[in-house]
Enzyme design. Sequence first.
Site, PDB file in Angstrom:
ATOM      1  N   GLU A  91       0.844  -1.199   0.000  1.00 60.98           N
ATOM      2  CA  GLU A  91       0.000   0.000   0.000  1.00 60.98           C
ATOM      3  C   GLU A  91       0.879   1.249   0.000  1.00 60.98           C
ATOM      4  O   GLU A  91       1.838   1.340   0.763  1.00 60.98           O
ATOM      5  CB  GLU A  91      -0.904  -0.001   1.235  1.00 60.98           C
ATOM      6  CG  GLU A  91      -1.824   1.197   1.304  1.00 60.98           C
ATOM      7  CD  GLU A  91      -2.670   1.240   2.564  1.00 60.98           C
ATOM      8  OE1 GLU A  91      -3.500   2.149   2.663  1.00 60.98           O
ATOM      9  OE2 GLU A  91      -2.492   0.377   3.451  1.00 60.98           O
ATOM     10  N   LYS A 123     -10.222   4.040  -1.485  1.00 57.14           N
ATOM     11  CA  LYS A 123     -10.434   3.503  -0.142  1.00 57.14           C
ATOM     12  C   LYS A 123     -11.651   4.148   0.521  1.00 57.14           C
ATOM     13  O   LYS A 123     -11.774   5.372   0.547  1.00 57.14           O
ATOM     14  CB  LYS A 123      -9.170   3.750   0.694  1.00 57.14           C
ATOM     15  CG  LYS A 123      -9.209   3.211   2.100  1.00 57.14           C
ATOM     16  CD  LYS A 123      -7.857   3.458   2.754  1.00 57.14           C
ATOM     17  CE  LYS A 123      -7.819   3.057   4.191  1.00 57.14           C
ATOM     18  NZ  LYS A 123      -6.485   3.285   4.759  1.00 57.14           N
ATOM     19  N   CYS A 168      -6.441  -1.594   2.980  1.00 48.04           N
ATOM     20  CA  CYS A 168      -6.139  -1.538   4.402  1.00 48.04           C
ATOM     21  C   CYS A 168      -7.371  -1.621   5.300  1.00 48.04           C
ATOM     22  O   CYS A 168      -7.890  -2.686   5.545  1.00 48.04           O
ATOM     23  CB  CYS A 168      -5.299  -0.295   4.697  1.00 48.04           C
ATOM     24  SG  CYS A 168      -4.644  -0.253   6.368  1.00 48.04           S
TER      25      CYS A 168
END
Length: 176
Positions: free
Chosen positions: A45, A118, A155
Site C-alpha cells: 500500500e 479507499k 487496508c
Amino acid sequence: MTERVIAVAAIQTSYDHDMKANIAKTESFVREAARQGAQVILPSELFQGIYFPTKQDPKWFATAYPAKKHPCVLALAKLAKALKVVIPISFFEKDGPRYYNSVAVADADGEILGVYRKSHIPDGPGYLEKYYFRPGDTGFKAWKTEYGTIGVGICWDQWYPEAARAMVLEGAEILF
C-alpha cells in the site's frame, strides 16, 4: 465447472522518501514474483514513499497525482504489459481539489481497468489519514482480468464485512 489455478503474490517491504527508487524496488519484486509464476501481483500500500499519515503535514499533498499521470501507475502498468501480469497499483491520488488513497488495476495487457478509492479512513494515533484522504466515492468493485475476477480493498476496508460481500456480489473470485 472447470478447475483453474490462479497464482498470486503479495509484496511487503520498507520504503524511503525517493519515489523513483521505491518504484524500482517494487518493480524488482514484481519481476521476481512473475519469474516464480505469479499472475496477479499485489504491491505494498502506498509504496511510492514512507507511510506519511502519522503526522499532519501539508507537504505530502505535493506527492499526489491524478491516476492517469501518477508515476507509480504509469510505471507498473507498463510493467504489467511487459510481464503479462495483473497488478493492483496503490497510489496517492489527486482528483481536482480532492485526495484519495487509491488502487488502479492494471490488466496483463497494461490497460488500467479502473480505480478504487479507499472507503474506510482511519483517524487516531499513528493513523491520521482523514487529514489526507477523503472517503472513496467509487463503491467496491470487481475487475475481470486476464486471470480471473478480482476485488481489491485497501487496508482499513478489510475490517468491514460489507466490503468483501460487495466485491463478491460484483463477481470477485479473489479478494486482495
